[in-house]
Write an enzyme that holds these catalytic residues in place. Structure first.
Site, mmCIF file in Angstrom:
data_model
loop_
_atom_site.group_PDB
_atom_site.id
_atom_site.type_symbol
_atom_site.label_atom_id
_atom_site.label_comp_id
_atom_site.label_asym_id
_atom_site.label_seq_id
_atom_site.Cartn_x
_atom_site.Cartn_y
_atom_site.Cartn_z
ATOM 1 N N HIS A 46 115.352 51.969 17.274
ATOM 2 C CA HIS A 46 114.534 52.965 17.966
ATOM 3 C C HIS A 46 115.368 54.156 18.408
ATOM 4 O O HIS A 46 115.720 54.286 19.577
ATOM 5 C CB HIS A 46 113.841 52.317 19.172
ATOM 6 C CG HIS A 46 112.648 51.504 18.775
ATOM 7 N ND1 HIS A 46 112.189 50.448 19.512
ATOM 8 C CD2 HIS A 46 111.810 51.607 17.710
ATOM 9 C CE1 HIS A 46 111.120 49.924 18.919
ATOM 10 N NE2 HIS A 46 110.885 50.607 17.825
ATOM 11 N N HIS A 129 105.353 45.337 21.011
ATOM 12 C CA HIS A 129 106.719 45.696 20.612
ATOM 13 C C HIS A 129 107.036 44.988 19.295
ATOM 14 O O HIS A 129 106.679 43.804 19.120
ATOM 15 C CB HIS A 129 107.713 45.286 21.709
ATOM 16 C CG HIS A 129 109.097 45.812 21.440
ATOM 17 N ND1 HIS A 129 109.971 45.179 20.581
ATOM 18 C CD2 HIS A 129 109.737 46.933 21.876
ATOM 19 C CE1 HIS A 129 111.103 45.874 20.525
ATOM 20 N NE2 HIS A 129 110.976 46.950 21.311
ATOM 21 N N GLU A 131 109.606 43.566 18.140
ATOM 22 C CA GLU A 131 110.308 42.276 18.247
ATOM 23 C C GLU A 131 109.334 41.159 18.625
ATOM 24 O O GLU A 131 109.411 40.040 18.092
ATOM 25 C CB GLU A 131 111.442 42.365 19.283
ATOM 26 C CG GLU A 131 112.237 41.056 19.326
ATOM 27 C CD GLU A 131 113.315 41.018 20.400
ATOM 28 O OE1 GLU A 131 113.890 42.076 20.724
ATOM 29 O OE2 GLU A 131 113.577 39.914 20.909
ATOM 30 N N SER A 228 112.216 52.683 23.087
ATOM 31 C CA SER A 228 113.301 51.696 23.116
ATOM 32 C C SER A 228 113.171 50.832 24.369
ATOM 33 O O SER A 228 113.344 51.315 25.496
ATOM 34 C CB SER A 228 114.647 52.424 23.094
ATOM 35 O OG SER A 228 115.649 51.594 23.606
ATOM 36 N N ASN A 230 115.047 48.341 25.580
ATOM 37 C CA ASN A 230 116.223 48.123 26.437
ATOM 38 C C ASN A 230 116.569 49.384 27.227
ATOM 39 O O ASN A 230 117.053 49.313 28.345
ATOM 40 C CB ASN A 230 117.390 47.575 25.608
ATOM 41 C CG ASN A 230 118.131 48.638 24.848
ATOM 42 O OD1 ASN A 230 119.036 49.261 25.381
ATOM 43 N ND2 ASN A 230 117.733 48.884 23.601
HETATM 44 S S1 SF4 Z 1 119.869 44.796 21.760
HETATM 45 FE FE1 SF4 Z 1 120.656 42.708 21.520
HETATM 46 S S2 SF4 Z 1 119.146 41.636 20.249
HETATM 47 FE FE2 SF4 Z 1 118.723 43.854 20.064
HETATM 48 S S3 SF4 Z 1 119.873 44.490 18.268
HETATM 49 FE FE3 SF4 Z 1 121.235 44.776 20.009
HETATM 50 S S4 SF4 Z 1 122.447 42.853 20.154
HETATM 51 FE FE4 SF4 Z 1 120.657 42.462 18.859
#
Ligand code: SF4
Length: 316
Positions: A46, A129, A131, A228, A230
């Site tokens: 992303h 999402h 994932e 994104s 995270n």
């Molecule tokens: S954030 Fe974590 S799970 Fe996602 S791609 Fe990166 S290492 Fe892999």
């Protein structure tokens, strides 16, 4: 004109994780091996800057496998894909390379193992999402119940409350997830799960650095894309750790300088899919306007590296 002094705290670790690094390498190596165009189902990671760069080299980003011709290679993104996708590519006899992060694949395997043991899965994740869609798509429809909040836990109606296991998305907030896991364990005391959750090292470490940095900074910027997961969590973690102004920016041109008037310090970090070149661009933008003193806030050292699939290491 004298510039105002500003302490710029730079979080470490920040930016690219091993899974993102590997996924980008996979596209680059596929282009080298098979030439352009190489098709990529969904954004490989992303980040617009990364996706645009790969597009210029000959990658074609598509939503679904239906949008790919049979005679060109296709790559599946780092977020993972439902089982039906590689199965369809195999049926069409396509060349495909799976760039799913190994830490996401690990969660897929966990889900399959629990399913084989007769357990229904509860997935803690964000609806829609990629994932979450990919992980839920490892098992037959109805075998994975999605919960997004502690409140959701009270609403779910599993087939057998004594035969449950849980898994999580890898990029969630460590603290919020702990609350949801506790709610699951309180309602379903026999629920089986990982030791803590499936949040990956990169997500955990980036959140840890933000927690250390945020209380010292008058404001905080997270470099990352609006889609994104995270990166969005880093903004939330920054706010809960005591930084009232924490914002997501894709690059320097997005910075709201008026909102930063009068600050004496700024914290900077980047999500796992944001390249360092964008971090440097933001630092330079601050140097243009302030007399910057840079201080790194380092809470962990990472040395994780994932190999690319064998097909790309072999000659064409
Ligand atoms: S954030 Fe974590 S799970 Fe996602 S791609 Fe990166 S290492 Fe892999």
């Amino acid at each position: 004109m004298t510039k105002t002094p500003l302490t710029l705290y730079l979080a470490a670790p920040r930016g690219f994780c091993a899974g993102v690094d590997r996924a980008i390498k996979i596209v680059e190596m596929a282009l080298e091996k098979w030439g352009a165009p190489v098709y990529v189902r969904h954004e490989i990671v992303h980040n617009k800057y990364v996706v645009d760069g790969l597009r210029e080299k000959g990658a074609v980003f598509v939503k679904e496998l239906d949008n790919c011709p049979n005679d060109r290679p296709v790559i599946f993104s780092a977020h993972g894909v439902p089982k039906a996708v590689p199965a369809e590519a195999a049926r069409r006899e396509m060349i495909y390379v799976d760039a799913t992060c190994p830490l996401v694949s690990k969660v897929h395997i966990e889900a399959e193992r629990h399913h084989a043991n007769g357990l229904q899965m509860v997935m803690i994740g964000h609806a829609g999402h990629p994932e979450t869609i990919g992980t839920m798509g490892q098992l037959p429809h109805g075998e994975v119940i999605l919960v997004e909040t502690e409140e959701d836990v009270a609403q779910i109606t599993p087939r057998d409350p004594e035969k449950l296991a849980f898994i999580t998305q890898t990029t969630l907030s460590v603290d919020d997830t702990a609350g949801i896991v506790a709610a699951l364990q309180a309602r379903f005391p026999t629920i089986v799960g990982p030791h803590k959750e499936d949040i990956c090292y990169a997500t955990t470490n980036r959140q840890g650095a933000v927690k250390a940095m945020a209380p010292k900074a008058d404001a905080m910027l997270v470099i990352g894309a609006p889609n994104s997961s995270n990166s969005k969590r880093l903004v939330e973690v920054g706010r809960s750790a005591g930084c009232a102004y924490a914002q997501l920016v894709q690059r320097a041109e997005d910075i709201d300088w008026r909102a930063l008037e009068g600050i004496g310090s700024i914290g900077i970090t980047a999500g796992a899919s944001a390249p360092e070149v964008l971090v440097n661009e933001v630092i330079d933008a601050f140097r243009d306007r302030f007399d910057v003193t840079l201080e790194q806030v380092e809470t962990a050292v990472e040395n994780v590296e994932f190999k690319v699939p064998r097909v790309l290491r072999e000659p064409a």
